[in-house]
Design an enzyme around this catalytic site. Structure first.
Site, PDB file in Angstrom:
ATOM      1  N   HIS A  61       0.838  -1.201   0.000  1.00  0.00           N
ATOM      2  CA  HIS A  61       0.000   0.000   0.000  1.00  0.00           C
ATOM      3  C   HIS A  61       0.879   1.260   0.000  1.00  0.00           C
ATOM      4  CE1 HIS A  61      -3.655   2.347   1.285  1.00  0.00           C
ATOM      5  NE2 HIS A  61      -2.715   3.150   1.752  1.00  0.00           N
ATOM      6  N   GLU A  62       1.795   1.330   0.954  1.00  0.00           N
ATOM      7  CA  GLU A  62       2.642   2.535   1.044  1.00  0.00           C
ATOM      8  C   GLU A  62       3.527   2.664  -0.195  1.00  0.00           C
ATOM      9  OE1 GLU A  62       1.875   4.759   3.080  1.00  0.00           O
ATOM     10  OE2 GLU A  62       0.595   3.526   4.370  1.00  0.00           O
ATOM     11  N   HIS A 107       1.722   4.430  -2.869  1.00  0.00           N
ATOM     12  CA  HIS A 107       1.857   5.880  -2.677  1.00  0.00           C
ATOM     13  C   HIS A 107       3.237   6.335  -3.146  1.00  0.00           C
ATOM     14  CE1 HIS A 107      -1.834   6.742  -0.496  1.00  0.00           C
ATOM     15  NE2 HIS A 107      -1.574   5.857   0.449  1.00  0.00           N
ATOM     16  N   GLU A 142      -4.660   7.832  -2.962  1.00  0.00           N
ATOM     17  CA  GLU A 142      -5.151   6.591  -2.370  1.00  0.00           C
ATOM     18  C   GLU A 142      -5.478   5.565  -3.456  1.00  0.00           C
ATOM     19  OE1 GLU A 142      -4.682   6.307   0.700  1.00  0.00           O
ATOM     20  OE2 GLU A 142      -5.836   4.553   1.304  1.00  0.00           O
TER      21      GLU A 142
HETATM   22 ZN    ZN Z   1      -3.008   5.256   1.901  1.00  0.00          ZN
END
Ligand code: ZN
Length: 500
Positions: A263-264, A267, A293
């Site tokens: 997830h990170e 980003h 996101e």
């Molecule tokens: Zn996030």
């Protein structure tokens, strides 16, 4: 950068403010990862002073004059980049200048008191203690929205801080479209997935770290232009495209850290994919939290919880955790990774129920701002809606209305970006699949770079050139549609758990 003199001057000045804010970001990163415990109060003072300097630079009358001159030039320019640049600088300038200094100061002070009180109130499960602080902060944030937006609906102005150019009405219509379907999916698939045990226990931290880092390397996260460290709450902080900091956390209890890291890194790829030539300016910065996101969710959920991904990575997962997956094959592993389970806590929620948690918060924020619900009634309304949407009711406020930090520092309008991110992610993934018919086969071979390149080319490199909803339309050929996300979830869950 631009050739025209006023645009060039404005670009240079805006980038200076951007660099100062990047330095603030680095101080914040350091505070969460490296700073010795005793450094807190001095660090707060440094951050406070630098924030003031950045604010002064960003709101100076000289910058206002340069902006006006640049707007004049941009109106003559043939290149739409100039128009986008002044549009975004104007947006930021007006947002900062229109709030009277005394109000800004009172908000900062009240937010810091409210956040400290929230932490205590949550610990003690004592909503009444939090209530007067939240009431005061909400009133101040409404005043701020009025100062910035004039006659615009208050919630639109609040939302604009995180999701520029979007409106509450648009969010509401997307929520209305997808909510009944999500409620139905939860009712259908929660009992089915309850038959699959969750992924729990027995994951050595060292093996998780090695496995996770190897995955994000395959995704194309560039370790010469970024790094990964530990923090209590995982985040991604980009100074510029060449210096991107991710954090994660590990627990032996579950494989969550893998999904958190992916997830990170999603980003992080966005930050690394921005155009370094425009660093510190809107054209070299992410366009909205919803789009940010969408990048993290796309990698975490559509890629790393999918069957193509695990058809390649499962053998190495089994090697990393010897004995842990003995006799367990791909379909069962996917079921374990995609359980639907109504729960009380948003940050622990699965891909389906998460959206219902967020919709509840969005609706309550709208009700608060529009005076339909009083702060004192929040705990009761929260319980009633949890029951309605998810079929579970928090026994305490600590597991209910007190669980999130956002409202305690005045971040009203933030929650919808999580939901928008999910919608964008499904629509971008569909567009990528159309553009690259070979996409699933590539992922199944462990080749993740073509997807990253597509995202960079179509989304990252534009920075804030196009407002988020327009970007979505340009990339996917149609306006943001809530139904695509519902279709994606339904088809995935039906494949994993069977139709009713
Ligand atoms: Zn996030």
């Amino acid at each position: 950068m631009f050739e025209q003199p006023a645009l060039k001057t404005l670009g240079r000045e805006v980038a200076r403010v951007g660099r100062l804010r990047a330095a603030l970001g680095l101080l914040g990163w350091d505070q969460e990862t490296m700073m010795p415990k005793a450094g807190g109060s001095q660090r707060a003072a440094v951050i406070g002073d630098l924030t003031e300097v950045a604010h002064r630079m960003a709101t100076s009358p000289e910058l206002g004059d340069q902006l006006a001159a640049a707007e004049e030039e941009a109106s003559q320019a043939t290149d739409s980049k100039a128009g986008a640049f002044v549009r975004e600088v104007r947006r930021g300038y007006d947002r900062s200048c229109k709030v009277p200094a005394a109000l800004a100061e009172e908000i900062a002070r009240t937010a810091s008191e409210t956040q400290a009180t929230w932490a205590e109130a949550r610990r003690e499960d004592d909503f009444p203690r939090f209530q007067p602080f939240l009431e005061k902060l909400l009133a101040l944030k409404c005043q701020e929205a009025e100062a910035i937006g004039g006659d615009a609906p208050l919630y639109d102005t609040m939302l604009d801080a995180y999701e520029p150019h979007c409106t509450a009405e648009r969010v509401q219509s997307l929520v209305d479209e997808v909510k009944p379907r999500l409620v139905r999916l939860v009712q259908e698939f929660a009992p089915k997935s309850a038959k699959t045990p969750p992924l729990q226990g027995g994951f050595s931290v060292e093996a998780q770290r090695d496995f996770g880092l190897s995955v994000i390397k395959r995704m194309g996260f560039d370790f010469d232009r970024g790094r990964v460290d530990l923090s209590t709450h995982p985040f991604c902080s980009g100074m510029n495209a060449n210096d991107v900091r991710l954090t994660t956390r590990y627990s032996e209890d579950s494989l969550e850290s893998l999904f958190t890291l992916v997830h990170e890194a999603g980003h992080g790829l966005y930050e690394q994919g921005l155009d370094p030539e425009w660093a510190g300016t809107p054209l070299g910065a992410s366009v909205s939290l919803g789009i940010h996101e969408s990048q993290s969710r796309l990698w975490e959920n559509l890629v790393a919880r999918g069957s193509s991904f695990w058809s390649h990575f499962l053998p190495s997962l089994k090697e990393s955790f010897p004995g842990r997956f003995e006799g367990v094959e791909l379909p069962e592993v996917l079921r374990m990774m995609n359980r639907v389970e109504p729960s009380l806590i948003r940050v622990e929620a699965d891909e389906v129920t998460y959206n219902l948690h967020v919709m509840l918060r969005f609706e309550l924020e709208m009700d608060l701002v529009n005076g339909r619900v009083a702060v004192g009634d929040l705990p009761g309304v929260w319980r009633a809606r949890m029951k309605e949407y998810l079929g579970v009711e928090p026994p305490t406020d600590r597991e209910g209305v007190l669980q999130d930090i956002h409202w305690s520092f005045g971040a009203f309008g933030y929650f919808p970006t999580y939901f928008l991110g999910n919608l964008f992610s499904a629509q971008f993934y569909e567009a990528a699949s159309k553009a690259m018919p070979d996409l699933e086969a590539q992922i199944a071979r462990g080749e993740l770079l073509p997807l990253r390149e597509w995202l960079q080319e179509n989304i990252h490199r534009h920075g804030s050139r196009y407002p988020a909803l327009e970007l979505c339309e340009r990339v996917t050929g149609k306006p943001l549609e809530a139904s695509l996300f519902g279709d994606y979830l339904e088809s995935k869950l039906t494949t994993l758990y069977g139709a009713s």
